[in-house]
Design a protein around this motif. Structure first.
Motif, PDB file in Angstrom:
ATOM      1  N   GLU A 162       0.829  -1.214   0.000  1.00  0.00           N
ATOM      2  CA  GLU A 162       0.000   0.000   0.000  1.00  0.00           C
ATOM      3  C   GLU A 162       0.860   1.260   0.000  1.00  0.00           C
ATOM      4  OE1 GLU A 162      -3.291   2.175   2.916  1.00  0.00           O
ATOM      5  OE2 GLU A 162      -2.380   0.260   3.485  1.00  0.00           O
ATOM      6  N   ASN A 166       0.852   0.213  -4.473  1.00  0.00           N
ATOM      7  CA  ASN A 166       0.242  -1.020  -4.973  1.00  0.00           C
ATOM      8  C   ASN A 166      -0.955  -1.368  -4.098  1.00  0.00           C
ATOM      9  OD1 ASN A 166       2.347  -1.215  -6.856  1.00  0.00           O
ATOM     10  ND2 ASN A 166       3.637  -2.289  -5.391  1.00  0.00           N
ATOM     11  N   GLY A 167      -2.079  -0.733  -4.371  1.00  0.00           N
ATOM     12  CA  GLY A 167      -3.256  -0.939  -3.537  1.00  0.00           C
ATOM     13  C   GLY A 167      -3.990  -2.228  -3.803  1.00  0.00           C
ATOM     14  N   LYS A 168      -3.637  -2.903  -4.939  1.00  0.00           N
ATOM     15  CA  LYS A 168      -4.319  -4.148  -5.281  1.00  0.00           C
ATOM     16  C   LYS A 168      -3.305  -5.191  -5.730  1.00  0.00           C
ATOM     17  CE  LYS A 168      -8.837  -2.277  -6.610  1.00  0.00           C
ATOM     18  NZ  LYS A 168      -9.891  -2.231  -7.680  1.00  0.00           N
ATOM     19  N   GLU A 173      -7.291  -8.292  -5.497  1.00  0.00           N
ATOM     20  CA  GLU A 173      -7.572  -8.197  -4.059  1.00  0.00           C
ATOM     21  C   GLU A 173      -6.983  -6.914  -3.477  1.00  0.00           C
ATOM     22  OE1 GLU A 173      -6.395 -10.574   0.080  1.00  0.00           O
ATOM     23  OE2 GLU A 173      -5.427 -11.051  -1.823  1.00  0.00           O
ATOM     24  N   SER A 174      -7.728  -6.263  -2.593  1.00  0.00           N
ATOM     25  CA  SER A 174      -7.244  -5.057  -1.940  1.00  0.00           C
ATOM     26  C   SER A 174      -6.094  -5.399  -0.990  1.00  0.00           C
ATOM     27  CB  SER A 174      -8.371  -4.385  -1.159  1.00  0.00           C
ATOM     28  OG  SER A 174      -7.867  -3.293  -0.398  1.00  0.00           O
ATOM     29  N   LEU A 175      -5.032  -4.619  -1.078  1.00  0.00           N
ATOM     30  CA  LEU A 175      -3.874  -4.817  -0.215  1.00  0.00           C
ATOM     31  C   LEU A 175      -3.764  -3.724   0.839  1.00  0.00           C
ATOM     32  CD1 LEU A 175      -1.189  -5.895  -2.864  1.00  0.00           C
ATOM     33  CD2 LEU A 175      -2.576  -7.360  -1.377  1.00  0.00           C
ATOM     34  N   VAL A 176      -4.811  -2.936   0.978  1.00  0.00           N
ATOM     35  CA  VAL A 176      -4.822  -1.887   1.994  1.00  0.00           C
ATOM     36  C   VAL A 176      -4.803  -2.530   3.387  1.00  0.00           C
ATOM     37  CG1 VAL A 176      -6.136   0.012   2.990  1.00  0.00           C
ATOM     38  CG2 VAL A 176      -6.054  -0.283   0.504  1.00  0.00           C
TER      39      VAL A 176
END
Length: 208
Positions: A162, A166-168, A173-176
């Motif tokens: 994040e 790279n938020g996804k 899939e969300s990497l937050v």
């Protein structure tokens, strides 16, 4: 780089679910103060954690502290934060990498002698910032010395996609709030990647 009081306060805030930002920006409410005070007198007091801040610490200082604590049965796990901050006292003709290697060896010998695990935190090289694949760590990314990777039983790097934009993930899939632990060396086990969750407001990590 942090004093004992700062570390103590960070642990207390994390346990109390009180955001450190509230403390820094607005101060705590009466309710938050009561919660923190209660935790300080119960949970935190009972935690078997000893924080020892030693300015300009040398490997010999750490060795003496650990030896004494072991005799008192007060040390089962050593965390050194971090090895690049040690006063290495470079001998004549020694460069930084050689001195750091000697320090790492002394810490490793101490852990073996006392039969305790030692978690040694180290800085990374700035060169990693110049790579497009800076999230793909290499053992050579350890700063100043290859002796660190040679002496360590396990070497792992922490990455938070994040923070690198790279938020996804590749699958959408969300990497937050999700981080990776990349295990690049494991003398007695497997290497690979595992995940964890984190809460930046609470300075806290948890299981994935």
């Amino acid at each position: 780089e942090m004093s004992m009081e700062q570390l103590y306060g960070r642990i207390l805030m994390s346990l109390s679910n009180v955001s450190p930002e509230n403390l820094r920006m607005h101060g705590l409410t009466e309710t938050e103060i009561a919660v923190a005070k209660s935790l300080n007198e119960t949970t935190l007091r009972e935690l078997p954690i000893y924080i020892d801040y030693i300015p300009s610490a040398r490997p010999e200082d750490i060795r003496a502290k650990v030896k004494l604590a072991r005799k008192r049965k007060q040390c089962d796990f050593l965390i050194l934060d971090y090895i690049n901050q040690l006063d290495l006292g470079n001998a004549h003709g020694e460069n930084l990498a050689t001195s750091l290697g000697h320090a790492m060896k002394r810490i490793k010998d101490l852990a073996v002698e006392e039969n305790i695990p030692a978690l040694v935190i180290a800085q990374m090289n700035r060169e990693i910032e110049k790579r497009n694949d800076n999230y793909k760590h290499k053992l050579s990314d350890l700063r100043d010395s290859g002796v660190l990777e040679q002496a360590a039983d396990v070497v792992f790097f922490i990455n938070r996609p994040e923070l690198q934009g790279n938020g996804k993930g590749d699958d959408g899939e969300s990497l937050v709030g999700i981080g990776n632990i990349n295990i690049l060396k494991n003398r007695n086990g497997a290497t690979g990647t595992t995940r964890f969750r984190y809460n930046t407001h609470m300075t806290r990590i948890s299981d994935y």
